[in-house]
Design a protein around this motif. Structure first.
Motif: not given
Lengths: 391, 344, 154
Positions: C97, C109, C120
Motif C-alpha cells: 500500500t 486503494e 493491497f
C-alpha cells in the motif's frame, strides 16, 4: 510535521472511561450534499473519529464504459458531477483528443474555455448557496443566500440552454470539437450575465463576510495543512485554500488557457474561510477570463473531425493514458487503458478520477476535534458531489 | 352581578378564552406572515393560492397536519413523548396571561392598565418562571424520542435555555429596579407616567432592552440562536420524531413564543400600550401595543432570514462572557441611577 | 520529463529504460513499488492523483490471471505533468500500500479493492468502499457479467 489525526483509530481500546457515542450522519440527512453516510464517534460532542461511507449513488459507470464505445460515453459522463456537467464532458473530450493526438479548432477551444468558466461560476454559485445553507440553516439566512445564488445560476443555465438545447445534460462536446454552433445573440447574453455577476458577487460578500457569525463559523474550522492536502490529493479550490499555488489552467493548459493570463487565487488558512475566499476570488477571475475571450471568438469550424456517423468512429490505441483538466472542483482526470488491438472502439478500462473523492478522503482528518455543528460546515466547504464520488 | 365581575374564575374565563383564541390565531397568522415576508426577501412569492393573499394557508396546513398518521416510535417513552408537545403551548399561553394589552388615564391622572387576564403582583416573576420551564418540554421531547439527534438537540436546548435564563432575568430586573414593582401593570403605569424605559434611563435602558430582546430570541430558539433546532446539523432538533399535529404544536408554540417575547419586550421597555400624547382612550391601547410588538416581530424575522447560526460553544461563550456580566453591570448601573435620583 | 527519466534510470537501472521510454509508464516490480514512489515524492511529485487497478484474465487454464495497478502522481507547480507507472502482479499476490506515503491512497486503494479486487498488502483498513459489505465478487473483473444478479437492497 504536525501530528495528524489517525483515521483508523481503534475505538474499542480508546478510553474505557470516556462516554463515547456513535452517530450516523446520513444517508438520510439534509446536509450531506447527496446521499452519503459519515459515521461519527463522539466523545461528548467532540468528534474523535469520522469514517465516511460513500457508495449510495454508485451506478457502476466504469463497468458500463467498458461496454460502450468512446462516442457513447459522452452522454453518460454528464451525470457524474451533476453540478458542473459541462466540464465533465470536456475532461473526457480532452482526454480522448490528447490520447489520439487530435487537434481542436481555435474557435472550439475558445468556446470551451468560455463554457468552462461559466460552468465554474454556476458551480461555485451552487456551492456558495449550499455552504451558507449548511451553516445558516434551511429556514434562515442561509436559505436567503441560496435563493440569491440560484437566481444567478438560472441565468447561466438559460444561457447553456440557448446554446445546446438542454439545461443540464448537454452532450455538446465530441472528440475534435463542439457540436452546437453559437446561436445569434448568445454573445450578448453571456455579456449580460457577466455584467450581472460583477454586481452580485460583492453583494454575496456583504452577506457573508459582512456578517460576524459567518466568520466565526468558518475561520479556523476544518484546517487542512499544506502537506496533508497534497498527500490526500486534494485539487482545485480545496488545494489552493491550503496554500498550494497549483492550477491546471495555468500549469498544464488545456482549451485556450494558454492564450489567457490566469491569475491563480491562493489562500493560506486551509480552513473553511480560506476555501470560501478562494472560490470568491475565482468568481472574479472567471468573470475576467470570460470578458477577455467573449469578444474575440475566432471564426472557423467548430470541429476538426467529420460529424460522427457511427458509434465506432473513435478508436483509442493500446496502452495507458492519463489526462486531467481543471474543473470547478479540481483535477478531473481520465485514465484510459486502450483496447487490446488498435481497433477497439471501447476502452479496456476507463477510470474517472474524481476530485470529490479526494475531498471526501480529507474528512477523517479535518473533522476530528470539532463538534457536530462543524461537520456540515467542513463537508460543505469541501464541496464534494456525491454523484462524482460514487460514479 | 358586581361580585361576578371581580370573581377571578369568571375573569379568567372572560379574558382568557378570547386571549387564547387571539394568540392561537396570531400564531397561525404569524406563519403566513413569515412565509410571505421571507418570500419577498428571497425574490419569490410565498404562499399565495389559498384564500386572499394565501392567508388561509395556515388552515390548509392545519388540515393537512390533522390528516397525518400519528406515529410514536417503538422504543419511545410514550407518556413523556405525548406530553412534550402540549406543554410549550400551555406555558406560552399562561405567560401571556399577565400582559396588559391596554390602559387609560383615570380621573386622578394615574395610568390604569387594563385588559389582562390576571393582574399579578409578581407578574414578571410569573412570566420568567414560565419561560424557565420552557426547557422541560424540549428535554422531554429530546429524551423520550429515543433518537440520538433529538438527544443532542435536547442537551443543547437545555444548556442554552438555562444559560440564557440568566441574562434574561437580569435584563428584566432593570425595569424592576427602576420602577420598584414586580407587577407588569405597575411597570407599564410607571413608564406611562415617567417615560419609556428605553430612554428614561439613557444608554442603560437601551442596552438592557437589546439584551432582553436577544436573550428572549435565544429563549424562543430563533436564528441566530436556534441551536436546538439546527435543521442542517440535527435535521430538525427535538421534533424529528413527531408527526402531524404533535409536530405542529411545537411549531405553533414557537411562533406564539416569539409573539409573546415581542409583547413582553414591549411591555417592559417600550411603554406597553402607552403612546405619548395619543393615549386618550382605552380603545387605542391595543392598537399601539400591536403596532409596537408587530415592529419587533418583523425585526425578529428580518434577523432570522438574513443571519447565520452560531455554533453551540460560541453561543455559550457569548452568553457567559458577554451577556451575563453585561446584564449584571446594567442592573448595578440602574440601581446607582435610581439612588442618585432619590438623592436629588 | 527526460531529466526525470534519466534520474530514474540511474536509481532503478533494472527496469527503467531512459532511451526508449514506454509511453504507458514504466513497469515496476511490486517489491520496488514503495521505493519508486518514495523516490518520486522526493523529486517533487508530492500530489497523489490516483490509483487504478485493472484485471487481465488468464490466457490459459494454468495461470491465474493478473492485476495491473497504475499509479499517477503529479507535481503541484507550473509546467506540471502527471507521471504514471504500473505494477503487475498475479491475482493471488498483493501490492504494497502507498498509504504511509500518500494519505489519499487510503480511499483510492479501497475503491480498487472493491471494484477490481486488487489486494493491497498492509493497508490499515481494506474494506469495500462503494458496494455493500455483503456484495459478492468484484464488478470490474472481466469475467463479471454486467447483469449478474445480486441480492435486493435493504
Amino acid at each position: 510535521m504536525t501530528t495528524r489525526p489517525n483515521p483508523h483509530l481503534d475505538i474499542d481500546n480508546y478510553d474505557a472511561d470516556a462516554d463515547l457515542m456513535a452517530l450516523n450522519m446520513g444517508p438520510q440527512h439534509p446536509s450531506t450534499h447527496g446521499v452519503m453516510r459519515i459515521k461519527l464517534f463522539l466523545d461528548g460532542e467532540v468528534i474523535i473519529k469520522a469514517v465516511p461511507y460513500p457508495g449510495y449513488l454508485h451506478r457502476g459507470v466504469e463497468k458500463l464504459c467498458e461496454k460502450l464505445t468512446f462516442v457513447q460515453i459522452f452522454p453518460i459522463v454528464d451525470k457524474h458531477d451533476y453540478v458542473a456537467p459541462m466540464t465533465n464532458e470536456q475532461a473526457m473530450a480532452v482526454a480522448f483528443e490528447r490520447t489520439l493526438g487530435i487537434e481542436v479548432p481555435r474557435r472550439a477551444r475558445y468556446l470551451r474555455t468560455i463554457l468552462a468558466e461559466l460552468t465554474r461560476i454556476s458551480s461555485h454559485l451552487l456551492w456558495l448557496g449550499t455552504f451558507t445553507l449548511d451553516i445558516g440553516g434551511t429556514i434562515g439566512g442561509g436559505a436567503s443566500m441560496m435563493m440569491y445564488t440560484f437566481r444567478e445560476r438560472e441565468l447561466i443555465l438559460d444561457c447553456f440552454e440557448m446554446l445546446t438545447g438542454s439545461r443540464f445534460h448537454y452532450n455538446t462536446h465530441c472528440v475534435g470539437g463542439n457540436r452546437h454552433e453559437i446561436p445569434d445573440g448568445w454573445v450578448a447574453v453571456v455579456k449580460s450575465i457577466v455584467a450581472t455577476m460583477k454586481l452580485r458577487v460583492p453583494e454575496y460578500e456583504q452577506l457573508c463576510t459582512g456578517n460576524e457569525i459567518f466568520n466565526m463559523r468558518s475561520q479556523g474550522v476544518g484546517v487542512i495543512s499544506r502537506d496533508l492536502a497534497l498527500e490526500l490529493g486534494l485539487s482545485g479550490p480545496n488545494l489552493r485554500a491550503s496554500g498550494v499555488d497549483h492550477d491546471l489552467r495555468r500549469d498544464q493548459p488545456f482549451h485556450a488557457y494558454d492564450e489567457v493570463d490566469v491569475q491563480v487565487a491562493v489562500a493560506q488558512g486551509g480552513d473553511c474561510f480560506a476555501r470560501y475566499q478562494v472560490r470568491i476570488a475565482e468568481f472574479y477571475e472567471s468573470i475576467r477570463i470570460v470578458e477577455s475571450l467573449i469578444d474575440n471568438i475566432p471564426e472557423g469550424p467548430l470541429s476538426s473531425q467529420r460529424p460522427v456517423k457511427s458509434t465506432l468512429a473513435v478508436k483509442v490505441k493500446t496502452g495507458c493514458h492519463y489526462h486531467g483538466i481543471e474543473t470547478p472542483r479540481g483535477e478531473l482526470g481520465t485514465y484510459i487503458i486502450g483496447g487490446g488491438d488498435n481497433k477497439s472502439a471501447s476502452p479496456y478500462r476507463l477510470k474517472i478520477v474524481p476530485p470529490s473523492l479526494h475531498a471526501m478522503s480529507a474528512l477523517p482528518y479535518a473533522l476530528v476535534g470539532h463538534t457536530v455543528s462543524d461537520v456540515v460546515a467542513i463537508l460543505g466547504s469541501l464541496d464534494p458531489i456525491m454523484g462524482e464520488v460514487d460514479r | 352581578m358586581s361580585e361576578l365581575l371581580v370573581n377571578p374564575w369568571f375573569l379568567g374565563f372572560a379574558y382568557g378564552f378570547p386571549l387564547i383564541t387571539v394568540l392561537m390565531t396570531v400564531g397561525g397568522l404569524a406563519t403566513w406572515f413569515e412565509r410571505r415576508f421571507a418570500g419577498r426577501m428571497q425574490n419569490r412569492v410565498g404562499p399565495s393560492f389559498v384564500g386572499p393573499f394565501g392567508i388561509l394557508q395556515v388552515l390548509a396546513d392545519g388540515i393537512k397536519m390533522m390528516q397525518k398518521e400519528d406515529i410514536v416510535p417503538r422504543d419511545a417513552d410514550k407518556f413523556l413523548f405525548n406530553l412534550a408537545p402540549i406543554l410549550p403551548v400551555f406555558l406560552v399561553l399562561a405567560s401571556a396571561a399577565t400582559i396588559p394589552f391596554t390602559g387609560y388615564w383615570d380621573d386622578t391622572g394615574q395610568w390604569q392598565s387594563w385588559l389582562m387576564v390576571a393582574d399579578l403582583d409578581i407578574g414578571i416573576l410569573w412570566v420568567l418562571a414560565l419561560a424557565g420551564l420552557m426547557v422541560f418540554p424540549i428535554w422531554m421531547a429530546g429524551w423520550a424520542s429515543n433518537n440520538k439527534y433529538t438527544l443532542l438537540a435536547g442537551m443543547r436546548g437545555v444548556a442554552q435555555g438555562v444559560s440564557y435564563e440568566i441574562p434574561l432575568v437580569m435584563a428584566a430586573l432593570v425595569p424592576v429596579v427602576a420602577t420598584g414593582t414586580l407587577s407588569l401593570s405597575g411597570i407599564v403605569a410607571w413608564q406611562a407616567e415617567n417615560g419609556w424605559l428605553v430612554w428614561r434611563f439613557p444608554i442603560v435602558g437601551a442596552l438592557a432592552f437589546i439584551l432582553f430582546f436577544l436573550s428572549s430570541l435565544a429563549e424562543a430558539n430563533r436564528i441566530p440562536f436556534d441551536i436546538p433546532e439546527a435543521e442542517s446539523e440535527l435535521i430538525g432538533g427535538v421534533i424529528v420524531e413527531y408527526t402531524g399535529l404533535k409536530g405542529g404544536m411545537f411549531l405553533m408554540a414557537e411562533y406564539m413564543h416569539t409573539a409573546v417575547a415581542a409583547a413582553l419586550a414591549v411591555t417592559l421597555f417600550l411603554g406597553g400600550s402607552h403612546m405619548p400624547g395619543l393615549s386618550f382612550h382605552w380603545a387605542l391601547g391595543p392598537i399601539w401595543f400591536v403596532l409596537k410588538s408587530g415592529a419587533l416581530f418583523v425585526l425578529i424575522y428580518w434577523i432570522r432570514w438574513s443571519w447565520f447560526r452560531f455554533r453551540a460553544d460560541q453561543l455559550m461563550e457569548l452568553c457567559w462572557v458577554l451577556f451575563v456580566p453585561g446584564s449584571l453591570i446594567l442592573v448595578m448601573l440602574t440601581a446607582v441611577q435610581v439612588w442618585v435620583e432619590t438623592l436629588l | 520529463m527526460n531529466e526525470l527519466l534519466s534520474a530514474l534510470a540511474a536509481a532503478f537501472p533494472d527496469f527503467i529504460d531512459a532511451e526508449t521510454p514506454d509511453p504507458s509508464g514504466p513497469m515496476v516490480p511490486a517489491s520496488q513499488h514503495i521505493a519508486f514512489a518514495t523516490f518520486l515524492k522526493e523529486r517533487g511529485f508530492t500530489r497523489d492523483v490516483t490509483v487504478v487497478g485493472s484485471h487481465w484474465p488468464a490466457a490459459d487454464e494454468d495461470s491465474v490471471g493478473e492485476y495491473e495497478v497504475g499509479t499517477v502522481l503529479r507535481q503541484p507547480q507550473p509546467g506540471s505533468f502527471p507521471f504514471m507507472w504500473r505494477v503487475r502482479i498475479a491475482m493471488t499476490d498483493t501490492v504494497p500500500t502507498l498509504f504511509p506515503l500518500f494519505a489519499g491512497a487510503d480511499l483510492q486503494e479501497r475503491e480498487q479493492f472493491d471494484l477490481v479486487g486488487v489486494q493491497f498488502g498492509d493497508h490499515p483498513d481494506l474494506r469495500r468502499l462503494m458496494l455493500p459489505e455483503d456484495w459478492e465478487g468484484h464488478p470490474l473483473h472481466k469475467d463479471y457479467a454486467i447483469d449478474t444478479p445480486h441480492a435486493p437492497w435493504r
